[in-house]
Design an enzyme around this catalytic site. Structure first.
Site, short mmCIF file in Angstrom:
data_model
loop_
_atom_site.label_atom_id
_atom_site.label_comp_id
_atom_site.label_asym_id
_atom_site.label_seq_id
_atom_site.Cartn_x
_atom_site.Cartn_y
_atom_site.Cartn_z
N HIS A 17 18.21 -4.47 -16.72
CA HIS A 17 18.81 -5.79 -16.50
C HIS A 17 18.83 -6.52 -17.85
CE1 HIS A 17 19.62 -9.34 -13.70
NE2 HIS A 17 19.59 -9.86 -14.91
N HIS A 201 23.10 -9.73 -8.87
CA HIS A 201 22.04 -10.72 -8.98
C HIS A 201 21.91 -11.41 -7.62
CE1 HIS A 201 22.99 -10.17 -13.18
NE2 HIS A 201 22.26 -11.17 -13.61
N GLU A 204 17.72 -15.61 -7.41
CA GLU A 204 17.13 -16.14 -8.65
C GLU A 204 16.96 -17.65 -8.55
OE1 GLU A 204 18.04 -16.26 -13.48
OE2 GLU A 204 19.60 -15.59 -12.10
N ASP A 282 16.78 -9.59 -19.75
CA ASP A 282 17.91 -10.41 -19.32
C ASP A 282 18.82 -10.81 -20.49
OD1 ASP A 282 19.50 -11.64 -17.45
OD2 ASP A 282 18.20 -13.35 -17.11
#
Length: 344
Positions: A17, A201, A204, A282
């Site tokens: 990721h 995703h 989050e 990320d």
């Protein structure tokens, strides 16, 4: 911890990721900004530290898109991609699935689609030959850009003659609030039918319902972030039972205010519930981190020794879309390194 830092630095790793534009180092961002002086992005690498200080997730997206707008030519794309791989090589990252948002360059930036694909593929092959870093691509839909971007991402990911050799998965990024996952189901259905893996995703900045939507509507095989999964015991049990990995990015969650305090990060509850956890960076330069630092953070939060860190590294290998031969080779490399280190 000094010994653990040294162990982490040499540990062969995979990363699942990590974003293409979000991995641009201050040096590269400054170089791109200097190429395109009409941009508001600072050309001084030191000034970028202040520029990359975010008030919330919406502010992060705004800054991120200003860097996206620096990628205007195929030469910019190639430079960025190869330099990201160079930074990975310095960290002993052997394999990475780099999330690319091609519609930002083809629709938003006006780069020819074939030229874009040629640029990333040329960089991928050079990275493997010159740096020993194996790259694969995840093409993701920028959720804030809507269904036009979804259509374009699907076209680029599935059209013969455009789809790049290194492409393995299809994702969904950007803001979650106000961007329901189910609207993207037709695009994920077609991407999956074309042989791509699903890695959206979810959870989050929204609750566990978004993760359920990603699983049920988008066929998610891994979940990007999944931070709110711990709010739903049934969801945690489902993720653990079906071995659906979470791509956890601790420092990112703090930088975007998705989690208020690192010591309160839900990674401990995830692991305690038996969920497969992978560690990722990320958008590392934007968040002042890298994968080595994220492993150090995980070691502290989870109270891990070298063997525990090696297990985390092998989690990422197993959760990757690398072929079985490649997985076995990289896992064996992690084991050999760890055995040698502990025998010192």
């Amino acid at each position: 911890m000094t010994d653990l830092h040294a162990f982490i630095a040499g540990l062969p790793k995979a990363e699942l990721h990590v974003h293409h534009v979000g991995s641009a180092s201050p040096r590269i961002v400054a170089e791109l900004a200097a190429r395109h002086p009409d941009s508001a992005v600072p050309t001084d690498p030191e000034a970028l530290a202040d520029y990359f200080t975010f008030t919330d997730f919406a502010h992060f997206i705004k800054v991120y898109l200003s860097v996206v707008d620096l990628i205007r030519t195929p030469e910019d794309v190639r430079l960025l991609t190869f330099e990201v791989a160079r930074d990975m090589a310095r960290q002993n990252i052997r394999y990475a699935e780099l999330t690319i948002t091609p519609s930002s360059s083809t629709l938003r930036g006006g780069i020819d689609a074939h030229a874009f694909m040629d640029a990333i593929e040329d960089a991928r092959k050079a990275a493997e030959a010159e740096l020993g870093v194996v790259l694969r691509w995840c093409f993701d839909i920028p959720g804030e850009a809507g269904l036009e971007a979804a259509e374009e991402t699907l076209r680029l990911a599935t059209t013969e003659g455009l789809r790049p050799e290194g492409l393995v998965s299809f994702g969904l990024g950007g803001p979650e609030i106000g961007v329901p996952r189910p609207q993207f189901k037709p695009y994920f259905d077609q991407a999956i039918a074309a042989g791509l893996h699903s890695v959206p995703h979810a959870g989050e900045t929204t609750g566990p319902g978004t993760i359920w939507d990603a699983l049920n509507d988008l066929g998610a095989e891994r979940i990007g972030h999944g931070t709110s999964a711990t709010q739903d015991p049934e969801l945690l049990a489902h993720l653990a039972k079906h071995r659906i990995p979470l791509e956890v990015c601790p420092t990112s969650n703090i930088a975007t205010r998705a989690v208020t305090d690192l010591d309160q990060h839900p990674i401990k509850e995830m692991v305690a519930a038996g969920v497969v956890v992978t560690i990722n960076s990320d958008d590392p330069p934007m968040f002042g981190t890298d994968l080595n630092n994220e492993y150090a953070v995980a070691a502290r939060l989870l109270d891990l020794d070298e063997q525990g860190l090696a297990t985390l590294a092998k989690n990422a290998v197993e959760a990757s879309f690398l072929d079985e031969t490649g997985k076995a080779k990289l896992a064996a490399e992690i084991d050999a390194y760890t055995t040698q280190w502990l025998a010192r």
